[in-house]
Design an enzyme around this catalytic site. Sequence first.
Site, PDB file in Angstrom:
ATOM      1  N   VAL A   4     -75.643  17.057   2.665  1.00  0.00           N
ATOM      2  CA  VAL A   4     -75.809  18.462   3.049  1.00  0.00           C
ATOM      3  C   VAL A   4     -76.173  19.319   1.847  1.00  0.00           C
ATOM      4  O   VAL A   4     -77.161  20.052   1.858  1.00  0.00           O
ATOM      5  CB  VAL A   4     -74.518  19.003   3.709  1.00  0.00           C
ATOM      6  N   ASP A  51     -71.920  18.377  -9.114  1.00  0.00           N
ATOM      7  CA  ASP A  51     -71.151  17.359  -8.397  1.00  0.00           C
ATOM      8  C   ASP A  51     -70.270  16.629  -9.407  1.00  0.00           C
ATOM      9  O   ASP A  51     -70.691  16.399 -10.549  1.00  0.00           O
ATOM     10  CB  ASP A  51     -72.084  16.362  -7.702  1.00  0.00           C
ATOM     11  N   THR A  55     -65.223  17.176   4.503  1.00  0.00           N
ATOM     12  CA  THR A  55     -63.891  17.478   5.049  1.00  0.00           C
ATOM     13  C   THR A  55     -63.510  16.337   5.985  1.00  0.00           C
ATOM     14  O   THR A  55     -63.681  16.439   7.204  1.00  0.00           O
ATOM     15  CB  THR A  55     -63.880  18.830   5.797  1.00  0.00           C
ATOM     16  N   THR A 108     -67.158  21.981   7.153  1.00  0.00           N
ATOM     17  CA  THR A 108     -66.599  22.161   8.488  1.00  0.00           C
ATOM     18  C   THR A 108     -65.076  22.138   8.428  1.00  0.00           C
ATOM     19  O   THR A 108     -64.481  21.169   7.950  1.00  0.00           O
ATOM     20  CB  THR A 108     -67.084  21.059   9.440  1.00  0.00           C
ATOM     21  N   CYS A 136     -69.025  13.927  10.860  1.00  0.00           N
ATOM     22  CA  CYS A 136     -69.032  15.172  11.645  1.00  0.00           C
ATOM     23  C   CYS A 136     -68.433  14.977  13.036  1.00  0.00           C
ATOM     24  O   CYS A 136     -67.286  15.344  13.279  1.00  0.00           O
ATOM     25  CB  CYS A 136     -70.460  15.711  11.761  1.00  0.00           C
ATOM     26  N   ARG A 144     -70.165   6.356   6.003  1.00  0.00           N
ATOM     27  CA  ARG A 144     -68.846   6.968   6.164  1.00  0.00           C
ATOM     28  C   ARG A 144     -68.402   6.960   7.625  1.00  0.00           C
ATOM     29  O   ARG A 144     -69.128   7.392   8.508  1.00  0.00           O
ATOM     30  CB  ARG A 144     -68.861   8.416   5.650  1.00  0.00           C
TER      31      ARG A 144
END
Length: 460
Positions: free
Chosen positions: A22, A40, A90, A125, A265, A336
């Site tokens: 993202v 990062d 998250t 999120t 997500c 992931r």
Amino acid sequence: MNLYEKIVSREEKISLIGLGYVGMPIAVAFAKKIDVIGFDVNIEKIVLYKNGIDPTKEVGDEVIKQTTVDFTSDELRLKEAKFHIVAVPTPVREDRTPDLTPIESASRTLGKNLTKGSIVVYESTVYPGVTEEICVPILERESGMKCGVDFKVGYSPERINPGDQEHRLATIIKVVAGMDKETLDIVAKVYELVVDVGVYKAESIKVAEAAKVIENSQRDINIAFMNELSIIFNKMDIDTKAVLEAAGTKWNFLEFSPGLVGGHCIGVDPYYLTYKAEQLGYHSQIILSGRKINDDMGKYVAESTVKKMIKANKQINGSKVAIFGVTFKENCPDVRNTKVVDVIRELEEYGIEVKVVDPVADREDLLREYNIALSEVEDIKDMDAIIFAVPHKEFNNIHLEDVKGMYSTSSNIHSEVMSEVAATSEFEVCSEKNDFVLIDIKGIFNRKEAENVGLTYWRL
């Protein structure tokens, strides 16, 4: 001159904190218009970006080579920026409660390097309230400054769809929110620099947080419904895809299909909302029911595979199964929370040897996270069953005849022997017509064509 004007005139810079699937595309997009610092904590990732390599494959190596993003892992460089965008993961913990560690850590790092007059915008999120009730106190404590006086905060949920080359940052309406009108206006103008279709101003940060978390929850519930239909129709020996094609002729029928729901997500965000609801004394019914169905689909696919193999008279313990595709979605290297791993682990519980082929997956992440080493297509021989789990475009060149050549050569002999036994025995031999088992989760191949070339075909 306000902060937006200073950013446009390059008197001030913006920073992107978190350069994953993202954050990196956002940084690259902004760098075409303004000065950007890309930060990062992963030093190896920064080295790749500096060498013009895009490990996410979201924008490609050539774009990374040409971008003016100032990539760094030095947190002190954040002091040079006045507009900060936080785009860190998250995830959820093992018990499926929110793991806010990444966003809290990013807030601490940013807080220590925050300067007066800055605006901090979170894209991660979260459940409603995280930005103002958790992140802001961290920023205040680490910076020694007061929110609303020395710095401001906003929220703009990410909507980038990894691997999707059609729906990109510039073509998706961006929801933006700010702690006050002045902040909202500046945040909106900054994002309008890179979002061609414009922004939507939410009335508050909590509204924007809630809007994001329900977007993925809604999709999760709809896919869960499709998965439940697939389970029902398979028991009825009805092809789910054929049913959906027929139903889809109605103008208001929603186009969803069954599948494995993983990733960072859709497979995660609903738990953020239900966690907050539990804190407020409400136990989710629909959302958690959908999650339960989707979380169990990997096991369901594995069990269905084993049942098909048993009917084809395969010896389960010690058999060999190949799985094509292991990422959480097609044409994306991200592994992931991939639910294909659930299929693999369940098959291994039966004593099955599993080989995995995926030309797209991040090999290092796959080995580190799941201890799974990838095989090449040429290594897939003498299989007892084959599963196509993820419809990567690279698999479009694999034809049914190619697939048939990957099965155990003893299958043909086995079929002939079974046929002879059936012809000479007064007892019925319980065996399916074809003992080449093909599990095609997303329906890459045509069912009738697969059956015509001698394959036992099954899909969700």
